[in-house]
Scaffold this motif. Structure first.
Motif, mmCIF file in Angstrom:
data_model
loop_
_atom_site.group_PDB
_atom_site.id
_atom_site.type_symbol
_atom_site.label_atom_id
_atom_site.label_comp_id
_atom_site.label_asym_id
_atom_site.label_seq_id
_atom_site.Cartn_x
_atom_site.Cartn_y
_atom_site.Cartn_z
ATOM 1 N N VAL A 261 51.140 34.757 50.211
ATOM 2 C CA VAL A 261 50.754 34.603 48.809
ATOM 3 C C VAL A 261 49.502 35.402 48.498
ATOM 4 O O VAL A 261 49.455 36.179 47.534
ATOM 5 N N LEU A 262 48.464 35.234 49.299
ATOM 6 C CA LEU A 262 47.215 35.949 49.039
ATOM 7 C C LEU A 262 47.382 37.447 49.241
ATOM 8 O O LEU A 262 46.767 38.243 48.512
ATOM 9 N N LEU A 320 37.677 37.627 46.618
ATOM 10 C CA LEU A 320 38.187 38.485 45.543
ATOM 11 C C LEU A 320 39.474 37.913 44.949
ATOM 12 O O LEU A 320 39.584 37.726 43.730
ATOM 13 N N VAL A 321 40.451 37.633 45.790
ATOM 14 C CA VAL A 321 41.765 37.210 45.309
ATOM 15 C C VAL A 321 41.717 35.803 44.728
ATOM 16 O O VAL A 321 42.255 35.552 43.643
ATOM 17 N N VAL A 322 41.073 34.871 45.423
ATOM 18 C CA VAL A 322 41.032 33.491 44.935
ATOM 19 C C VAL A 322 40.298 33.413 43.608
ATOM 20 O O VAL A 322 40.762 32.752 42.663
ATOM 21 N N SER A 323 39.156 34.070 43.492
ATOM 22 C CA SER A 323 38.399 34.036 42.236
ATOM 23 C C SER A 323 39.189 34.668 41.098
ATOM 24 O O SER A 323 39.164 34.175 39.960
ATOM 25 N N LEU A 326 41.913 32.210 40.058
ATOM 26 C CA LEU A 326 41.351 31.081 39.311
ATOM 27 C C LEU A 326 40.963 31.499 37.911
ATOM 28 O O LEU A 326 41.131 30.726 36.951
ATOM 29 N N ARG A 327 40.461 32.700 37.764
ATOM 30 C CA ARG A 327 40.074 33.186 36.442
ATOM 31 C C ARG A 327 41.276 33.294 35.516
ATOM 32 O O ARG A 327 41.153 33.209 34.304
ATOM 33 N N ARG A 328 42.450 33.467 36.091
ATOM 34 C CA ARG A 328 43.694 33.553 35.308
ATOM 35 C C ARG A 328 44.485 32.256 35.348
ATOM 36 O O ARG A 328 45.674 32.244 35.063
ATOM 37 N N ASN A 329 43.796 31.173 35.695
ATOM 38 C CA ASN A 329 44.422 29.843 35.714
ATOM 39 C C ASN A 329 45.651 29.807 36.623
ATOM 40 O O ASN A 329 46.681 29.217 36.279
ATOM 41 N N ARG A 330 45.533 30.448 37.785
ATOM 42 C CA ARG A 330 46.634 30.472 38.750
ATOM 43 C C ARG A 330 46.301 29.611 39.970
ATOM 44 O O ARG A 330 46.585 29.978 41.096
#
Length: 492
Positions: A261-262, A320-323, A326-330
């Motif tokens: 996923v990441l 990078l990926v997690v933030s 989260l910024r895109r409500n994912r």
């Protein structure tokens, strides 16, 4: 890309601490309950810990110091030798929380970044082994945390910590050099932080780094720079170049390192960079992951690259990926990735316990290399006892390391046959066999007919081999020979 500081009143760090502690206890429990032995590389690191130096042929010395420290606390069992790995990975996850929270202003991003890293497939696997990547990732994360804090603070403690982490990181693995590349790249492409390079902060960090790293540099100088020569040789750029298939294989393997996923999310983020340019925080994180991925991918195209060679990229890539998600409500995607990784970790842990009657359902069981060395050692003991005056000789690095550990109660140590007169690993450098007239040699060989060795002796007697089944369709077999009347020296 600052993340909204929503929920910063919640105890996210405490939640992460609980989650990481639970994972660490579980991993330590698996290690304590596992009957698997050490891999050849692990056994070699252990053997180094018995003869502590400031450097070794293939690696700098930190891994040996860590193993020696662990043994002084809890003994020389496999569980004790490997115990530092889950503990260090726990520290890395907590450091990643600090990196994410500092860069995004969001404790929520820190929690999900730290938890995501703690459950990465590569982390789950390496938590059950002892390797140089584990302290490298920990020190890389500490260095990145110190660097991002030093960008926002004038306190001298952060450059000091940066230098300590960099110096210790170089003592773990020379791949720490990629960190300096990322640091210089980010400060050069970011006008707001370009002045960092001309401040006293990098000077403090550099002086401390060199002071910590100096003993290994001195050891290399006195040893003819053997470790750096090995690193150069490891790039293997002398043979056929341009292997598109190997590059695809390497890139595909990163899904197993970072989690599917990441990894797909990372590719997605890179694909939309032109349409959605990176903000300053993302530029920093990209500077510490993208060059590593590009360099190692290029290495895989020109020659070869192991899947773990790009491991340092995933400290910054996780944040990078997690933030970004989260910024895109994912959040569901982040949670799904963690769930998939935990499921894979559970399967790995189950098979790592090596329960009776349970075998890995793969054509090539990757755990078989860890099995049955104690049984091999039990068969070899009476042979060694029957020839107490014979020189014990081996001809394979991993076999020698595994036997050193399995027979660690013996004071007797094997010698290593050097096929070409040029040291290709630590044992050829430090334990090279030099024939003497009148001596008898007990050769324990990985190969059934090691003619290059046998033809150097006038008298050759084949003994009964030692062998143990390591899987339903695989047997580990070591051939034994009693040799005498050496004809001439090995090539030099």
């Amino acid at each position: 890309m600052p993340t909204a500081p929503e929920g910063n009143d919640r105890p996210y760090f405490l939640w992460l601490l609980y989650a990481v502690a639970a994972l660490t206890v579980l991993r330590l429990g698996i290690l304590a309950g596992s009957g698997l032995g050490l891999h050849g590389d692990e056994a070699q690191y252990w053997s180094w810990s018995r003869d502590l130096e400031w450097g070794y042929y293939t690696k700098p010395p930190l891994i040996a110091f860590i193993i020696a420290g662990a043994q002084s606390l809890c003994g020389d069992t496999t569980a004790c030798i490997r115990a530092p790995s889950p503990l260090l990975h726990a520290g890395t996850a907590l450091a990643i929380y600090g990196i994410a929270e500092t860069l995004t202003g969001s404790r929520r991003a820190g929690f999900w970044s730290g938890l995501s890293f703690a459950t990465l497939p590569a982390v789950s696997l390496s938590s059950l082994l002892i390797s140089t990547d584990v302290p490298l990732l920990f020190l890389w994360a500490i260095a990145l945390l110190a660097f991002v804090r030093s960008l926002k603070s004038a306190a001298p403690g952060w450059p000091l910590l940066l230098g300590l982490a960099l110096g210790a990181g170089f003592l773990a693995k020379y791949a720490m050099a990629y960190f300096i590349l990322g640091l210089v790249l980010f400060t050069l492409i970011t006008p707001a932080h370009r002045s960092w390079l001309t401040s006293r902060k990098p000077l403090i960090a550099l002086v401390i780094m060199l002071a910590v790293f100096a003993p290994n540099l001195i050891w290399n100088f006195e040893s003819g720079w053997v470790t750096f020569t090995h690193v150069k040789d490891n790039t293997n750029l002398k043979g056929d170049l341009f292997h598109f298939g190997k590059m695809l294989e390497f890139v595909g393997s990163q899904a197993g390192v970072f989690g599917p996923v990441l990894f797909l999310a990372l590719l997605w983020r890179l694909a939309v960079l032109r349409r959605d340019p990176a903000a300053q925080t993302e530029k920093l994180l990209l500077s510490f992951c993208l060059p590593v991925l590009l360099i190692i991918s290029g290495q895989s195209f020109l020659s070869r690259a192991n899947a773990n060679w790009a491991a340092t990229a995933y400290v910054a890539a996780t944040v990078l990926v997690v933030s970004w998600l989260l910024r895109r409500n994912r959040l569901k995607l982040v949670a799904t990735g963690i769930g998939i990784n935990l499921a894979a970790a559970a399967v790995l842990g189950f098979f790592f316990l090596d329960l009776p009657g349970i075998t890995v359902p793969l054509k090539n069981d990757p755990l078989r290399r860890l099995r049955a060395w104690d049984q091999i050692a039990d068969q070899l003991r009476p042979v060694l006892a029957a020839h107490p005056d014979a020189v014990w000789l081996t001809e394979d690095r991993k076999t020698m390391a595994s036997l050193l550990y399995a027979l660690r109660d013996l004071e007797r140590r094997p010698k290593m046959w050097d096929y070409d007169g040029h040291p290709d690993h630590h044992y050829e450098l430090t334990e090279r066999y030099l024939p003497q007239s009148g001596e008898t040699v007990l050769l324990v060989a990985k190969w059934d007919t090691p003619f290059p060795i046998l033809e150097r002796f006038g008298d050759v007697q084949r003994l009964s081999p030692v062998e143990v089944a390591t899987a339903p369709d695989h047997v580990r077999r070591l051939s034994l020979f009693l040799l005498s009347a050496p004809l001439k020296q090995p090539p030099s």
